[in-house]
Design a protein around this motif. Structure first.
Motif, PDB file in Angstrom:
ATOM      1  N   SER A  18       0.851  -1.189   0.000  1.00 40.99           N
ATOM      2  CA  SER A  18       0.000   0.000   0.000  1.00 40.99           C
ATOM      3  C   SER A  18       0.885   1.237   0.000  1.00 40.99           C
ATOM      4  CB  SER A  18      -0.926   0.008   1.212  1.00 40.99           C
ATOM      5  OG  SER A  18      -0.179   0.059   2.403  1.00 40.99           O
ATOM      6  N   ILE A  19       0.251   2.367  -0.227  1.00 42.10           N
ATOM      7  CA  ILE A  19       0.967   3.638  -0.237  1.00 42.10           C
ATOM      8  C   ILE A  19       0.772   4.300   1.115  1.00 42.10           C
ATOM      9  CG2 ILE A  19       1.114   5.901  -1.320  1.00 42.10           C
ATOM     10  CD1 ILE A  19       0.161   4.559  -3.901  1.00 42.10           C
ATOM     11  N   GLN A  20       1.851   4.781   1.661  1.00 42.81           N
ATOM     12  CA  GLN A  20       1.838   5.440   2.964  1.00 42.81           C
ATOM     13  C   GLN A  20       0.816   6.582   3.002  1.00 42.81           C
ATOM     14  OE1 GLN A  20       2.645   4.861   6.148  1.00 42.81           O
ATOM     15  NE2 GLN A  20       4.819   4.737   5.727  1.00 42.81           N
ATOM     16  N   ASN A  21       0.129   6.754   4.099  1.00 41.60           N
ATOM     17  CA  ASN A  21      -0.827   7.843   4.266  1.00 41.60           C
ATOM     18  C   ASN A  21      -0.099   9.176   4.450  1.00 41.60           C
ATOM     19  OD1 ASN A  21      -3.086   6.190   4.145  1.00 41.60           O
ATOM     20  ND2 ASN A  21      -2.994   5.759   6.337  1.00 41.60           N
ATOM     21  N   ASN A  22      -0.783  10.256   4.153  1.00 42.18           N
ATOM     22  CA  ASN A  22      -0.315  11.633   4.391  1.00 42.18           C
ATOM     23  C   ASN A  22       1.008  11.964   3.698  1.00 42.18           C
ATOM     24  OD1 ASN A  22      -2.549  12.059   6.091  1.00 42.18           O
ATOM     25  ND2 ASN A  22      -1.448  11.113   7.778  1.00 42.18           N
ATOM     26  N   LEU A  23       1.159  11.524   2.460  1.00 40.76           N
ATOM     27  CA  LEU A  23       2.365  11.855   1.706  1.00 40.76           C
ATOM     28  C   LEU A  23       2.247  13.255   1.128  1.00 40.76           C
ATOM     29  CD1 LEU A  23       2.978   8.580  -0.291  1.00 40.76           C
ATOM     30  CD2 LEU A  23       4.257   9.411   1.656  1.00 40.76           C
ATOM     31  N   GLU A  24       3.355  13.953   1.060  1.00 39.08           N
ATOM     32  CA  GLU A  24       3.390  15.268   0.440  1.00 39.08           C
ATOM     33  C   GLU A  24       3.447  15.072  -1.071  1.00 39.08           C
ATOM     34  OE1 GLU A  24       3.125  18.975  -0.395  1.00 39.08           O
ATOM     35  OE2 GLU A  24       3.078  18.340   1.703  1.00 39.08           O
ATOM     36  N   THR A  25       2.447  15.574  -1.775  1.00 34.21           N
ATOM     37  CA  THR A  25       2.387  15.385  -3.228  1.00 34.21           C
ATOM     38  C   THR A  25       2.337  16.705  -3.990  1.00 34.21           C
ATOM     39  OG1 THR A  25      -0.024  15.217  -3.157  1.00 34.21           O
ATOM     40  CG2 THR A  25       1.223  13.147  -3.020  1.00 34.21           C
ATOM     41  N   ALA A  26       2.606  17.810  -3.321  1.00 33.31           N
ATOM     42  CA  ALA A  26       2.507  19.120  -3.959  1.00 33.31           C
ATOM     43  C   ALA A  26       3.441  19.263  -5.158  1.00 33.31           C
ATOM     44  CB  ALA A  26       2.793  20.215  -2.941  1.00 33.31           C
TER      45      ALA A  26
END
Length: 80
Positions: free
Chosen positions: A53-61
């Motif tokens: 799964s993909i880690q929660n709360n990733l910075e994607t800006a």
């Protein structure tokens, strides 16, 4: 064709102000940056009990997203 260097040239290339040492510094910096990127990817994708799964709360800006692809993904996941 092979290049041959005399002792003076080899000394200059390998000295602290020579081209060889600068090239080695650049190579190390690029290698370090690549390693940081790989580590960041490993921290982003998490495996638990065989499920990835993909880690929660990733910075994607700073990540450019294709709006059409995002719409497709959200429609498949039922977020629309």
């Amino acid at each position: 064709m092979t290049d041959t260097f005399n002792d003076s040239q080899v000394s200059s290339l390998s000295s602290s102000h020579g081209l060889l040492s600068r090239a080695l510094e650049v190579e190390k910096r690029l290698s370090d940056e690549k390693q940081k990127t790989e580590n960041k990817v490993l921290e982003t994708i998490v495996a638990k009990d065989g499920i990835f799964s993909i880690q929660n709360n990733l910075e994607t800006a700073d990540i450019k997203q294709d709006p059409e692809f995002l719409s497709l993904v959200e429609s498949v996941l039922g977020k629309n």
